[in-house]
Design an enzyme around this catalytic site. Structure first.
Site, PDB file in Angstrom:
ATOM      1  N   GLU A 224      10.458   2.047  -4.877  1.00 50.96           N
ATOM      2  CA  GLU A 224      10.700   3.251  -5.692  1.00 50.96           C
ATOM      3  C   GLU A 224       9.990   4.391  -4.973  1.00 50.96           C
ATOM      4  OE1 GLU A 224      12.532   3.748  -8.259  1.00 50.96           O
ATOM      5  OE2 GLU A 224      12.759   1.848  -9.326  1.00 50.96           O
ATOM      6  N   CYS A 258       8.252  12.291  -9.533  1.00 48.52           N
ATOM      7  CA  CYS A 258       9.228  11.960  -8.491  1.00 48.52           C
ATOM      8  C   CYS A 258      10.598  12.567  -8.787  1.00 48.52           C
ATOM      9  CB  CYS A 258       9.335  10.453  -8.311  1.00 48.52           C
ATOM     10  SG  CYS A 258       9.646   9.577  -9.841  1.00 48.52           S
TER      11      CYS A 258
HETATM   12  P1  NAD Z   1       1.539   7.082  -1.421  1.00 50.59           P
HETATM   13  O1  NAD Z   1       2.718   6.463  -0.812  1.00 50.59           O
HETATM   14  O2  NAD Z   1       0.634   7.881  -0.575  1.00 50.59           O
HETATM   15  O3  NAD Z   1       0.609   5.945  -2.067  1.00 50.59           O
HETATM   16  C1  NAD Z   1       1.094   5.051  -3.041  1.00 50.59           C
HETATM   17  C2  NAD Z   1       0.292   3.773  -2.961  1.00 50.59           C
HETATM   18  O4  NAD Z   1       0.567   3.115  -1.726  1.00 50.59           O
HETATM   19  C3  NAD Z   1      -1.205   3.960  -2.989  1.00 50.59           C
HETATM   20  O5  NAD Z   1      -1.770   2.913  -3.723  1.00 50.59           O
HETATM   21  C4  NAD Z   1      -1.598   3.885  -1.521  1.00 50.59           C
HETATM   22  O6  NAD Z   1      -2.908   3.483  -1.302  1.00 50.59           O
HETATM   23  C5  NAD Z   1      -0.622   2.848  -1.007  1.00 50.59           C
HETATM   24  N1  NAD Z   1      -0.244   2.958   0.399  1.00 50.59           N
HETATM   25  C6  NAD Z   1      -0.112   4.079   1.134  1.00 50.59           C
HETATM   26  N2  NAD Z   1       0.361   3.758   2.365  1.00 50.59           N
HETATM   27  C7  NAD Z   1       0.533   2.419   2.384  1.00 50.59           C
HETATM   28  C8  NAD Z   1       0.998   1.502   3.372  1.00 50.59           C
HETATM   29  N3  NAD Z   1       1.378   1.911   4.584  1.00 50.59           N
HETATM   30  N4  NAD Z   1       1.061   0.199   3.057  1.00 50.59           N
HETATM   31  C9  NAD Z   1       0.688  -0.243   1.838  1.00 50.59           C
HETATM   32  N5  NAD Z   1       0.228   0.583   0.862  1.00 50.59           N
HETATM   33  C10 NAD Z   1       0.156   1.901   1.139  1.00 50.59           C
HETATM   34  O7  NAD Z   1       2.049   7.913  -2.681  1.00 50.59           O
HETATM   35  P2  NAD Z   1       1.212   8.767  -3.735  1.00 50.59           P
HETATM   36  O8  NAD Z   1       0.777  10.049  -3.104  1.00 50.59           O
HETATM   37  O9  NAD Z   1       0.192   7.916  -4.380  1.00 50.59           O
HETATM   38  O10 NAD Z   1       2.321   9.056  -4.851  1.00 50.59           O
HETATM   39  C11 NAD Z   1       3.239  10.091  -4.778  1.00 50.59           C
HETATM   40  C12 NAD Z   1       4.565   9.586  -4.247  1.00 50.59           C
HETATM   41  O11 NAD Z   1       5.077   8.557  -5.101  1.00 50.59           O
HETATM   42  C13 NAD Z   1       5.637  10.656  -4.240  1.00 50.59           C
HETATM   43  O12 NAD Z   1       6.392  10.545  -3.078  1.00 50.59           O
HETATM   44  C14 NAD Z   1       6.468  10.327  -5.474  1.00 50.59           C
HETATM   45  O13 NAD Z   1       7.756  10.843  -5.441  1.00 50.59           O
HETATM   46  C15 NAD Z   1       6.440   8.837  -5.440  1.00 50.59           C
HETATM   47  N6  NAD Z   1       6.791   8.264  -6.738  1.00 50.59           N
HETATM   48  C16 NAD Z   1       8.032   7.671  -6.876  1.00 50.59           C
HETATM   49  C17 NAD Z   1       8.410   7.177  -8.120  1.00 50.59           C
HETATM   50  C18 NAD Z   1       9.761   6.533  -8.323  1.00 50.59           C
HETATM   51  O14 NAD Z   1       9.984   5.961  -9.384  1.00 50.59           O
HETATM   52  N7  NAD Z   1      10.675   6.584  -7.372  1.00 50.59           N
HETATM   53  C19 NAD Z   1       7.542   7.265  -9.192  1.00 50.59           C
HETATM   54  C20 NAD Z   1       6.286   7.861  -9.008  1.00 50.59           C
HETATM   55  C21 NAD Z   1       5.919   8.354  -7.769  1.00 50.59           C
END
Ligand code: NAD
Length: 441
Positions: A224, A258
Site C-alpha cells: 500500500e 495517502c
Molecule cells: P516510509 O516508506 O518512509 O516508511 C514506512 C515504514 O517503512 C516505516 O516503518 C519505515 O521505517 C519503514 N521502511 C522505510 N524504508 C524501508 C525499507 N527499505 N525496507 C523496510 N522498511 C522500510 O513512509 P512514511 O514516511 O512512514 O509514510 C508516508 C508514506 O506512506 C506516504 O508515501 C503515504 O502515501 C504512504 N501511505 C500509504 C497508504 C496507503 O494505504 N496506500 C496509507 C498511509 C500512508
C-alpha cells in the site's frame, strides 16, 4: 546503529519518550518465537481466535482516552482525530475479524474444496500518518487467518504502537504479536528474515526496496504505497460542493494522507469562481496544536517533511504558480493552508507526493486534456471527479485503484493501481491475501 529511537512531540519539540532499537542480530530469534507461537495459534478455530481478539480489544477499551492523548502528542494530530482513530481501531477490530471469518471459510467449487490456510509469520511495516489504523487493518486479517505477526511501526510513532500492542498482549498468547523498533535497516532485516509475508504501507521508494529483498524467499506481499491523487472538476460541477471537497481532501490530516487531493484540474469556465470559494473555505482552517479544540490543521510530523512541503511550494511558485493563500513564509512547526493556482505540469507537486496542506489548482480546456493530465503519473492510488453529465465516463477512464464520483476516493477495498502498489486493505479479496489457498479434490 543508534540504540535509542527518540519520539518527539511535533507541536512542542519535546521528547515524548524513547524505545530501544531492535538489534539486527536479535531478529532471527524473534522470528523463531513467532513461528513457535503460530504453531499453537493455527490449531485454534477461527471462532476461538476471534474470542481472543475480542477480549484483547476489551482490555484496551478503558485506555482509549490515554491512547488518544499519546497518539496526538506523538504524531501531532488533534485529539478529535486521534480519538476517532483509537476508537475506530478498538471497536472495529472484531467487525473486521468477522469479515475475515466469512472470507476464509472453506468453499466448494466444481472441482474440489478451497481451503484458506495460514501462511506462517507476517511482517507488518507501517507508516506514521495513521499510526494505529494502518497496521491494525493488516494485523487483524493476518491473525484471524492463523498467522503470527511481527510489527515494525514507524520510527516517528513507536510509542503509540508499543502501548496499544502491550494492552492486547495482556490477553493474546505469548509472542503471537511482537513489536520490533528501528529505522529502515530494521525493516529490511525483517523483510529478509524467515517470514512468509510482508504487508507494507508506506512510500514508493521503500516499497521498491522491499520487493527486491522479498524476492529471494518469494514472500507474499501487500504493497500500500503513496499517491498523488488528481481531482477533476467538470464544467457542470456543483462548484460550492466541489470547492468544499477540494479543501477537505487537500487539508485532511494536515495533508499527510495517502489519498489527499494533490492535483486539482478545473475547467477554465468555472476556474475563477472555484478558486475564490476554495480560498474562502481554506481561510477557515485554523492551525493549532492537538489540544486546541479549534485546530483543523496541526503541526507537520517533523522539520524535514515541513521543509519538503515548503520546497514544493517554492518550486511551484518559481515555475509560475500564483499564491492565493499561504505561501513559503510558514510558522514553525506548521504549514498554514496554502492555495496555489496555475500550477504548471513540470512542478514538483504535479510529479511527486507533497504530503502537506496545500490545495494545488490548474485549469484545463477539454475533458480529454483533464483526463490526460490526471493519468500523467506513475501513481494511481485514488482519484475523484466532480460534475454531472460525463462523470461516469471520466471516472471509467481514470487510472486509479479508487475513484470517487462527487466525493473523495476511498472505499473497501482500499487499493492502489500503477506504482501506488498492489494488494488491499479490507474486503473479502483483501482478507484472503493473508491465507494460502489450498484446493483439495
Ligand atoms: P516510509 O516508506 O518512509 O516508511 C514506512 C515504514 O517503512 C516505516 O516503518 C519505515 O521505517 C519503514 N521502511 C522505510 N524504508 C524501508 C525499507 N527499505 N525496507 C523496510 N522498511 C522500510 O513512509 P512514511 O514516511 O512512514 O509514510 C508516508 C508514506 O506512506 C506516504 O508515501 C503515504 O502515501 C504512504 N501511505 C500509504 C497508504 C496507503 O494505504 N496506500 C496509507 C498511509 C500512508
Amino acid at each position: 546503529m543508534e540504540q535509542l529511537i527518540k519520539s518527539y512531540n511535533p507541536a512542542t519539540g519535546d521528547l515524548e519518550g524513547t524505545v530501544n532499537s531492535t538489534a539486527i542480530k536479535d531478529i532471527p530469534n524473534i522470528v523463531k518465537l513467532a513461528h513457535k507461537a503460530q504453531k499453537l495459534w493455527k490449531k485454534l478455530s477461527v471462532d476461538e481466535r476471534i474470542v481472543y481478539l475480542q477480549k484483547a480489544t476489551q482490555n484496551a477499551l478503558p485506555h482509549a482516552e490515554e491512547l488518544s492523548i499519546l497518539l496526538s502528542k506523538e504524531m501531532g494530530k488533534d485529539i478529535r482525530r486521534s480519538s476517532a482513530e483509537v476508537n475506530g481501531v478498538i471497536n472495529g477490530s472484531v467487525y473486521i475479524a468477522n469479515e475475515v471469518k466469512t472470507a476464509i471459510k472453506a468453499r466448494k467449487t466444481g472441482s474440489g474444496t478451497i481451503h484458506y490456510m495460514p501462511l506462517g509469520v507476517v511482517g507488518i511495516i507501517s507508516p506514521w500518518n495513521y499510526p494505529l489504523a494502518m497496521f491494525n487493518n493488516l494485523m487483524i486479517p493476518a491473525l484471524i487467518a492463523g498467522n503470527a505477526v511481527i510489527l515494525k511501526p514507524s520510527e516517528e510513532t513507536p510509542l503509540i504502537a508499543d502501548k496499544y500492542i502491550s494492552l492486547l498482549n495482556k490477553i493474546l498468547p505469548e509472542h503471537l504479536v511482537q513489536v520490533i523498533h528501528g529505522r529502515k535497516e530494521v525493516g529490511q532485516a525483517l523483510v529478509e528474515s524467515d517470514i512468509q509475508m510482508i504487508a507494507f504501507t508506506g512510500s514508493q521508494t521503500a516499497g521498491k526496496d522491499i520487493m527486491k529483498r522479498a524476492a529471494s524467499g518469494i514472500k507474499r506481499l501487500v504493497m500500500e504505497l503513496g499517491g498523488n491523487d488528481p481531482m477533476i472538476v467538470l464544467p457542470d460541477a456543483n462548484v460550492p460542493m466541489a470547492a468544499q471537497y477540494a479543501v477537505a481532501a487537500s487539508l485532511e490530516n494536515s495533508g499527510q494522507m495517502c489519498t489527499s487531493a494533490e492535483r486539482i484540474y478545473v475547467h477554465e469556465s468555472i476556474k475563477d469562481t472555484f478558486e475564490k470559494q476554495v480560498t474562502q473555505i481554506a481561510k477557515d482552517y485554523p492551525i493549532g496544536s492537538w489540544d486546541n479544540p479549534y485546530t483543523r490543521v496541526f503541526p507537520i510530523i517533523n522539520e524535514k517533511q515541513r521543509q519538503k512541503i515548503i520546497s514544493h511550494i517554492k518550486d511551484a511558485m518559481d515555475k509560475g504558480a500564483k499564491v492565493l493563500l499561504g505561501g513559503i513564509e510558514q510558522p514553525k512547526p506548521f504549514i498554514k493552508p496554502t492555495v496555489l493556482t496555475n500550477v504548471t505540469a513540470d512542478a514538483l507537486m504535479e510529479k511527486e507526493e507533497t504530503f502537506g496542506p496545500v490545495v494545488s489548482i490548474s485549469g484545463y480546456r477539454s475533458i480529454e486534456e483533464a483526463i490526460e493530465k490526471a493519468n500523467d503519473s506513475n501513481y494511481g492510488l485514488g482519484a475523484s471527479v466532480f460534475g454531472q453529465n460525463r462523470v461516469e465516463e471520466v471516472a471509467s477512464q481514470l487510472e486509479a485503484g479508487m475513484v470517487g464520483i462527487n466525493k473523495m476516493a476511498g472505499a473497501s477495498p482500499w487499493v492502489g493501481a500503477k506504482q501506488s502498489g498492489f494488494g488491499f486493505h479490507g474486503s473479502i479479496d483483501g482478507h484472503r491475501q493473508f491465507a494460502q489457498v489450498k484446493v483439495i479434490n
